[in-house]
Design a protein around this motif. Structure first.
Motif, mmCIF file in Angstrom:
data_model
loop_
_atom_site.group_PDB
_atom_site.id
_atom_site.type_symbol
_atom_site.label_atom_id
_atom_site.label_comp_id
_atom_site.label_asym_id
_atom_site.label_seq_id
_atom_site.Cartn_x
_atom_site.Cartn_y
_atom_site.Cartn_z
ATOM 1 N N SER A 103 21.705 -1.316 -1.519
ATOM 2 C CA SER A 103 21.459 -0.951 -2.569
ATOM 3 C C SER A 103 19.816 -0.708 -2.302
ATOM 4 O O SER A 103 18.830 -0.915 -2.077
ATOM 5 N N GLN A 104 19.905 0.025 -3.619
ATOM 6 C CA GLN A 104 18.312 1.263 -4.188
ATOM 7 C C GLN A 104 17.509 0.006 -4.894
ATOM 8 O O GLN A 104 18.719 0.129 -6.509
ATOM 9 N N ARG A 105 16.821 -0.274 -5.593
ATOM 10 C CA ARG A 105 15.941 -1.730 -6.388
ATOM 11 C C ARG A 105 15.250 -0.814 -7.083
ATOM 12 O O ARG A 105 14.086 -0.281 -6.149
ATOM 13 N N PRO A 106 14.966 -0.631 -8.891
ATOM 14 C CA PRO A 106 13.593 -0.151 -9.437
ATOM 15 C C PRO A 106 12.603 -1.535 -9.219
ATOM 16 O O PRO A 106 12.917 -2.477 -8.848
ATOM 17 N N LEU A 107 11.559 -0.683 -9.554
ATOM 18 C CA LEU A 107 10.593 -1.743 -9.040
ATOM 19 C C LEU A 107 10.108 -2.583 -11.016
ATOM 20 O O LEU A 107 9.743 -3.651 -10.966
ATOM 21 N N SER A 108 10.646 -1.753 -11.374
ATOM 22 C CA SER A 108 10.175 -2.608 -13.169
ATOM 23 C C SER A 108 11.794 -3.140 -13.107
ATOM 24 O O SER A 108 12.641 -3.335 -12.998
ATOM 25 N N ARG A 109 11.544 -4.383 -14.172
ATOM 26 C CA ARG A 109 11.962 -5.596 -14.167
ATOM 27 C C ARG A 109 12.770 -5.353 -15.276
ATOM 28 O O ARG A 109 13.032 -4.490 -16.138
ATOM 29 N N PRO A 110 14.715 -5.652 -15.464
ATOM 30 C CA PRO A 110 15.235 -4.472 -16.556
ATOM 31 C C PRO A 110 15.268 -5.639 -17.347
ATOM 32 O O PRO A 110 15.410 -7.034 -17.914
ATOM 33 N N GLU A 111 14.948 -4.672 -18.921
ATOM 34 C CA GLU A 111 14.904 -5.688 -19.856
ATOM 35 C C GLU A 111 16.696 -5.487 -20.398
ATOM 36 O O GLU A 111 17.116 -4.795 -20.988
ATOM 37 N N ARG A 112 16.667 -7.153 -20.883
ATOM 38 C CA ARG A 112 18.020 -7.314 -21.448
ATOM 39 C C ARG A 112 18.006 -8.326 -21.970
ATOM 40 O O ARG A 112 18.357 -9.834 -21.848
ATOM 41 N N PRO A 113 16.896 -7.898 -23.406
ATOM 42 C CA PRO A 113 16.905 -9.204 -24.422
ATOM 43 C C PRO A 113 18.327 -10.082 -25.344
ATOM 44 O O PRO A 113 18.202 -10.910 -25.510
ATOM 45 N N ASP A 114 19.542 -8.577 -25.231
ATOM 46 C CA ASP A 114 20.966 -9.682 -25.464
ATOM 47 C C ASP A 114 21.612 -10.780 -24.500
ATOM 48 O O ASP A 114 22.078 -10.902 -25.072
ATOM 49 N N TRP A 115 20.626 -10.428 -23.709
ATOM 50 C CA TRP A 115 21.975 -11.392 -22.198
ATOM 51 C C TRP A 115 21.564 -13.204 -22.463
ATOM 52 O O TRP A 115 19.957 -13.412 -22.606
ATOM 53 N N VAL A 116 22.478 -14.059 -21.882
ATOM 54 C CA VAL A 116 21.607 -15.567 -22.232
ATOM 55 C C VAL A 116 20.681 -15.644 -21.484
ATOM 56 O O VAL A 116 19.713 -16.552 -21.446
ATOM 57 N N GLN A 117 21.295 -15.393 -20.088
ATOM 58 C CA GLN A 117 19.765 -15.613 -18.926
ATOM 59 C C GLN A 117 19.107 -14.435 -18.591
ATOM 60 O O GLN A 117 19.980 -13.227 -18.309
ATOM 61 N N GLY A 177 0.632 -1.358 0.491
ATOM 62 C CA GLY A 177 -0.135 -0.091 0.024
ATOM 63 C C GLY A 177 0.791 1.238 0.372
ATOM 64 O O GLY A 177 0.631 2.398 0.083
ATOM 65 N N ILE A 178 1.919 1.543 -0.268
ATOM 66 C CA ILE A 178 3.028 2.291 0.044
ATOM 67 C C ILE A 178 3.295 2.579 -1.888
ATOM 68 O O ILE A 178 4.246 1.638 -1.949
ATOM 69 N N VAL A 179 2.736 4.258 -1.956
ATOM 70 C CA VAL A 179 3.305 4.223 -3.064
ATOM 71 C C VAL A 179 4.954 5.199 -3.385
ATOM 72 O O VAL A 179 5.576 5.582 -2.810
ATOM 73 N N SER A 180 5.736 3.628 -3.844
ATOM 74 C CA SER A 180 7.485 3.988 -4.942
ATOM 75 C C SER A 180 7.236 3.178 -5.719
ATOM 76 O O SER A 180 7.337 2.194 -6.496
ATOM 77 N N ASP A 181 8.932 4.223 -6.402
ATOM 78 C CA ASP A 181 9.514 3.438 -7.102
ATOM 79 C C ASP A 181 10.887 2.585 -7.462
ATOM 80 O O ASP A 181 10.578 1.763 -7.855
ATOM 81 N N THR A 182 10.760 2.640 -6.499
ATOM 82 C CA THR A 182 12.016 2.292 -5.931
ATOM 83 C C THR A 182 11.761 1.093 -3.945
ATOM 84 O O THR A 182 10.718 1.718 -3.643
ATOM 85 N N VAL A 183 12.650 -0.005 -4.151
ATOM 86 C CA VAL A 183 12.523 -0.758 -2.784
ATOM 87 C C VAL A 183 14.801 -1.338 -2.652
ATOM 88 O O VAL A 183 14.880 -0.947 -3.637
ATOM 89 N N LEU A 184 14.497 -1.033 -1.233
ATOM 90 C CA LEU A 184 15.919 -0.856 -0.783
ATOM 91 C C LEU A 184 16.013 -2.431 -0.304
ATOM 92 O O LEU A 184 15.412 -3.090 0.081
ATOM 93 N N SER A 185 17.948 -3.110 -0.683
ATOM 94 C CA SER A 185 17.305 -4.368 0.050
ATOM 95 C C SER A 185 18.885 -4.133 0.194
ATOM 96 O O SER A 185 20.154 -3.654 0.143
ATOM 97 N N ASP A 186 19.673 -5.403 1.617
ATOM 98 C CA ASP A 186 20.469 -4.926 1.951
ATOM 99 C C ASP A 186 21.588 -5.874 1.742
ATOM 100 O O ASP A 186 21.656 -7.355 0.983
ATOM 101 N N GLY A 187 22.761 -5.853 1.673
ATOM 102 C CA GLY A 187 24.176 -6.848 1.174
ATOM 103 C C GLY A 187 25.158 -6.656 1.604
ATOM 104 O O GLY A 187 24.656 -6.583 3.362
ATOM 105 N N HIS A 188 25.946 -7.048 1.552
ATOM 106 C CA HIS A 188 27.890 -7.028 2.177
ATOM 107 C C HIS A 188 27.900 -5.812 2.192
ATOM 108 O O HIS A 188 27.977 -5.048 1.572
ATOM 109 N N PHE A 189 27.357 -4.612 3.733
ATOM 110 C CA PHE A 189 28.452 -3.675 3.978
ATOM 111 C C PHE A 189 27.676 -2.568 2.749
ATOM 112 O O PHE A 189 28.393 -1.394 2.730
#
Length: 196
Positions: free
Chosen positions: A118-132, A103-115
């Motif tokens: 990170s700020q992450r976008p809500l939209s999935r990155p488009e990389r059609p040329d990647w193998v995976q 219920g919170i309108v935002s275009d990013t989510v944060l996530s912790d990592g090693h030290f």
């Protein structure tokens, strides 16, 4: 949802569509253990497809009964809702995810990592040329906050280190955490990772 990946990477089956627990019948019990602590306990048997088929594209029509127990704990004066989920998994080749509408309108989510946080976008990155191609999930160690100017929700997690935020029509994301992946493949040379 079906998982045709290996121990390192999730890959959805060719036939999309997760099975949800909407409308699942179960048992509910409210426990008020003191004036300062209350628990809500839910339990149910969830019949899900037993495995993927040998074609690695479709799911079995045979169902496996998985027992799910959920306990929500509220403590007086605390803003934390403790969520304990126990699953007796009897199925293979699937990923189970818990969904938390924010219920919170935002275009990013944060996530912790090693030290780092990170700020992450809500939209999935488009990389059609990647193998995976990217799946729309992000790594997460222990917590993921999402916030607007006045409200904040933080998911503290013990489980698989992954988070996905999927926005609804109003831009308020649902945060998905996977407490379980049940695959049988140790390593695959190639497998499809279609867009989710």
């Amino acid at each position: 949802e079906a998982d045709v990946g290996d121990e390192d990477d999730f890959a959805p089956g060719a036939v999309p569509g997760p099975v949800t627990n909407d409308g699942l019948a179960g048992w509910v019990r409210l426990l008020v253990e003191s004036p300062w602590l209350a628990r809500l306990e839910l339990s149910a048997v969830w019949a899900i497809p037993e495995s993927i088929m040998p074609d690695r594209a479709t799911r079995s029509t045979t169902l496996a009964d998985c027992v799910i127990r959920l306990r929500l704990t509220l403590r007086h004066g605390s803003s934390v809702v403790e969520v304990d989920l126990t699953i007796e998994n009897r199925a293979r080749d699937h990923r189970l995810r818990t969904a938390f509408p924010t219920g919170i309108v935002s275009d990013t989510v944060l996530s912790d990592g090693h030290f780092v946080l990170s700020q992450r976008p809500l939209s999935r990155p488009e990389r059609p040329d990647w193998v995976q191609p990217p799946t729309g999930t992000w790594p997460q160690q222990d917590f993921s906050p999402i916030q607007d100017g006045t409200r904040r929700l933080v998911l503290l997690n013990r489980g698989l280190p992954e988070i996905q935020a999927t926005p609804d029509a109003a831009g308020a994301p649902t945060l998905c955490l996977p407490p379980l992946r049940a695959g049988v493949w140790l390593s695959l040379a190639r497998f499809p990772t279609p867009a989710p």
